[in-house]
Design a protein around this motif. Structure first.
Motif, PDB file in Angstrom:
ATOM      1  N   ARG A 127       0.849  -1.468  -0.125  1.00 58.76           N
ATOM      2  CA  ARG A 127       0.198   0.003   0.248  1.00 58.76           C
ATOM      3  C   ARG A 127       1.058   0.812   0.248  1.00 58.76           C
ATOM      4  N   GLU A 306      -6.377 -11.127  -6.494  1.00 57.22           N
ATOM      5  CA  GLU A 306      -6.664 -10.044  -6.174  1.00 57.22           C
ATOM      6  C   GLU A 306      -5.592  -9.382  -5.564  1.00 57.22           C
ATOM      7  N   GLU A 307      -4.130 -10.261  -4.626  1.00 58.22           N
ATOM      8  CA  GLU A 307      -2.822  -9.914  -3.413  1.00 58.22           C
ATOM      9  C   GLU A 307      -2.263  -9.770  -4.557  1.00 58.22           C
ATOM     10  N   SER A 332     -10.955  -7.043 -14.148  1.00 53.56           N
ATOM     11  CA  SER A 332     -11.298  -5.150 -13.877  1.00 53.56           C
ATOM     12  C   SER A 332     -11.509  -4.966 -12.317  1.00 53.56           C
ATOM     13  N   ARG A 333     -12.276  -5.989 -11.744  1.00 55.53           N
ATOM     14  CA  ARG A 333     -13.062  -6.220 -10.150  1.00 55.53           C
ATOM     15  C   ARG A 333     -11.934  -5.760  -9.653  1.00 55.53           C
ATOM     16  N   ARG A 334     -11.191  -7.501 -10.240  1.00 59.54           N
ATOM     17  CA  ARG A 334      -9.751  -7.696  -8.863  1.00 59.54           C
ATOM     18  C   ARG A 334      -9.058  -6.806  -9.111  1.00 59.54           C
ATOM     19  N   LEU A 335      -8.377  -6.604  -9.766  1.00 54.64           N
ATOM     20  CA  LEU A 335      -7.205  -5.894  -9.690  1.00 54.64           C
ATOM     21  C   LEU A 335      -7.517  -3.813 -10.112  1.00 54.64           C
ATOM     22  N   GLY A 336      -8.430  -3.362  -9.171  1.00 54.54           N
ATOM     23  CA  GLY A 336      -8.868  -2.199  -9.957  1.00 54.54           C
ATOM     24  C   GLY A 336      -8.395  -1.196 -11.143  1.00 54.54           C
ATOM     25  N   ARG A 337      -8.131  -1.927 -11.988  1.00 55.66           N
ATOM     26  CA  ARG A 337      -8.078  -0.976 -13.123  1.00 55.66           C
ATOM     27  C   ARG A 337      -8.936  -2.411 -14.570  1.00 55.66           C
ATOM     28  N   LYS A 338      -8.387  -0.989 -15.349  1.00 52.40           N
ATOM     29  CA  LYS A 338      -9.188  -1.297 -15.971  1.00 52.40           C
ATOM     30  C   LYS A 338      -8.168  -2.690 -17.472  1.00 52.40           C
TER      31      LYS A 338
END
Length: 600
Positions: A127, A306-307, A332-338
């Motif tokens: 993070r 995800e991790e 995209s949902r898992r990785l937070g980007r398109k």
């Protein structure tokens, strides 16, 4: 409910469907945007219910074995895709392809929000607002990181920044000593920028390492030169040479799968800033169950978790996927980007997918050995297994007349011990049957985190083998079970006498193999490793318990009180955790107070 009744009552929602045979064994897991339309397309309903002849031979074979159908409704087709992938890994259906789970690869990361940032390795998301990732590096990541610190003026250790005096690294010219204020953040950043450029220019790093190796050799510092040589070899393994010229410095992940005949391979190439900086591959075994679309979906879902950090937002594949949009949504949902999934058909991007396929074919060619039949294939043939047991989990338990009961699981994977997968179990049961039950139930409960192997092997007889089969059947998991036990002489198994032979218990009955048979010796080797691991754990646990008994006895707590406590709490750890009120109900207030004082 019969198969025909289920087919007539299917909803039109998205979901996952499961076909079972007459014995209740799972045959196939599939997903659908519209369950009713998708599942009914497998069948013809007039004049009688029969499989649709337009299906592939693999699906037709499955449908002829199918006796019942079950389904789960979900919110969207993307959710169905995730659930399908999860069930395939957990339950191992007979007619689904099962790729090996991708491990999480390390990345090099840099926190540029710091005044004096350092390069570090990570397998998970770190993070921070200004975190930059490089990789992944399936191999050679540590060697590359070490090379950066050897070749560029960087803060060598995290602890250096906490010190107030320059250390040896500054004296030998490898650290600019920000701890003593000998360099400003802006000047330090120049070295960081040079190191960042080098990560994308492996030939430059290799050239400088080779120069350093020659210097060390000329100075007769041969051990240090050998270490640099090993570094060079590790980093060289990251390179895949390519003449493909991209107009822009772009990032791509390229996937290609070659199924081979009975052994397939997944190849992954990682292009960063227009250069292929790393690659990885993993082999898998399949039967007639190979389906390209299903295989690519599994490969992508297993790799992008995800991790895991992500440095490329575009994935290149050598074929078009019907479920491309759903996969893009999930990733995209898992990785937070398109995320985009492309199937380039011409130009440099198409050349990249062809390069990946070429590497896959070459890996299979190198791995093929027509003159040697692997022992795993021979075991599959001997017991009539549906899948070759490339990964085997072996179970054994150990105790001394019911004391210090423990269980152990060891794992064999692709010709070697998978020691990272070894597990030890503290058990509560006092007899071997319930100890094995407790251990297997706990392993089944972990299938969602660690998918089942290709085969279970138990140290025991037919009774324990049937126990394992029953537990797996209740969980809906397709997993063959073998057991190996000493042949009994005079109602006893004499391990030390040598006259008793091992018996192999399988689904089709008991086998007596010659003691010199390599198949028996291989299974014995697996059993013996599990026994070694279990007995070592038992001895250590028993030794700790004996010390605890001796300590309590010196405080005036006798054997009868100890037995009462262990009968009630099961373990010394549970006794230690018990409070005064709980203890006094078992042994009275005086003894409870003495226990509290002794254990504290």
């Amino acid at each position: 409910m019969s198969l025909e009744q289920t087919l007539s009552s299917l909803p039109k929602n998205p979901g996952v469907y499961q076909y079972f045979d007459a014995q209740g064994r799972l045959l196939y897991v599939g997903k659908a945007k519209n369950l009713r339309n998708r599942v009914r397309s497998y069948w013809r309903f007039t004049p009688t219910l029969r499989p649709n002849p337009d299906q592939s031979p693999r699906i037709l074979k499955m449908l002829h074995e199918a006796a019942s159908l079950d389904y789960l409704v979900v919110e969207s087709e993307a959710d169905a895709l995730i659930l399908e992938n999860s069930l395939i890994k957990q339950l191992k259906p007979k007619y689904n392809i099962l790729l090996r789970d991708d491990k999480t690869y390390p990345y090099i990361y840099l926190d540029e929000s710091q005044d004096f940032p350092r390069f570090e390795l990570t397998r998970k998301v770190v993070r921070g607002k200004k975190i930059r990732y490089y990789g992944p590096f399936p191999s050679g990541g540590r060697a590359l990181l070490d090379a950066l610190y050897a070749l560029f003026p960087l803060v060598q250790k995290a602890g250096c920044l906490r010190g107030k005096k320059a250390c040896l690294f500054h004296q030998i010219g490898r650290c600019p000593a920000p701890c003593e204020g000998k360099i400003t953040p802006d000047a330090y950043r120049q070295g960081v920028e040079a190191a960042k450029e080098a990560i994308h220019n492996l030939p430059l790093i290799l050239k400088r390492l080779e120069e350093r190796m020659m210097q060390l050799a000329e100075q007769e510092r041969f051990e240090e030169a050998a270490k640099v040589r090993d570094q060079i070899e590790a980093i060289r393994g990251l390179e895949i040479r390519s003449e493909i010229d991209l107009a822009r410095e772009e990032d791509y992940d390229i996937f290609a799968i070659d199924p081979g005949k009975d052994r397939g391979v997944v190849v992954r190439l990682f292009m960063r800033r227009g250069r292929i900086t790393a690659s990885s591959h993993s082999f898998f075994r399949h039967t007639e169950a190979y389906e390209p679309e299903e295989a690519y979906a599994q490969a992508l879902l297993d790799f992008y978790r995800e991790e895991a950090p992500l440095t490329a937002a575009t994935i290149l594949l050598p074929l078009a996927l019907e479920q491309r949009e759903e996969l893009e949504k999930v990733l995209s949902r898992r990785l937070g980007r398109k995320i985009r999934i492309l199937h380039p058909q011409r130009g440099p991007k198409a050349q990249l997918t062809r390069l990946a396929l070429t590497n896959a074919a070459e890996l299979l060619r190198r791995e093929t050995s027509p003159t040697v039949t692997p022992i795993e294939n021979r075991i599959a043939e001997l017991f009539g297994l549906e899948r070759t047991p490339w990964r085997v989990e072996v179970f054994d338990n150990s105790h001394l007349m019911g004391e210090a009961p423990v269980g152990a699981m060891v794992a064999w994977d692709e010709g070697k011990w998978a020691k990272n997968s070894y597990r030890r179990y503290r058990l509560e049961a006092r007899d071997e049957y319930h100890q094995m039950m407790e251990m297997l139930q706990r392993r089944i409960g972990d299938f969602d985190k660690e998918p089942p192997p290709d085969l279970w092997l138990l140290d025991g007889g037919e009774t324990l083998r049937r126990l394992a089969e029953d537990l797996l059947r209740q969980a809906g998991v397709n997993l063959p079970v073998l057991a190996i036990a000493k042949e009994k002489l005079d109602a006893k198994a004499h391990r030390a006498k040598g006259a008793a032979r091992d018996l192999l218990h399988g689904p089709a009955g008991t086998l007596h193999l010659d003691p010199k048979d390599p198949r028996l010796q291989w299974l014995q080797r697996l059993r013996d490793e599990a026994h070694r691991y279990a007995i070592t754990y038992h001895r250590n646990k028993k030794r700790r318990e004996d010390r605890q008994v001796a300590l309590l006895q010196t405080k005036g707590i006798g054997p009868a009180t100890l037995k009462k406590l262990l009968d009630c709490f099961g373990t010394f750890k549970a006794i230690e955790k018990a409070d005064f009120n709980t203890l006094q109900k078992v042994v009275g207030p005086t003894m409870a107070k003495r226990l509290i004082e002794s254990l504290s």
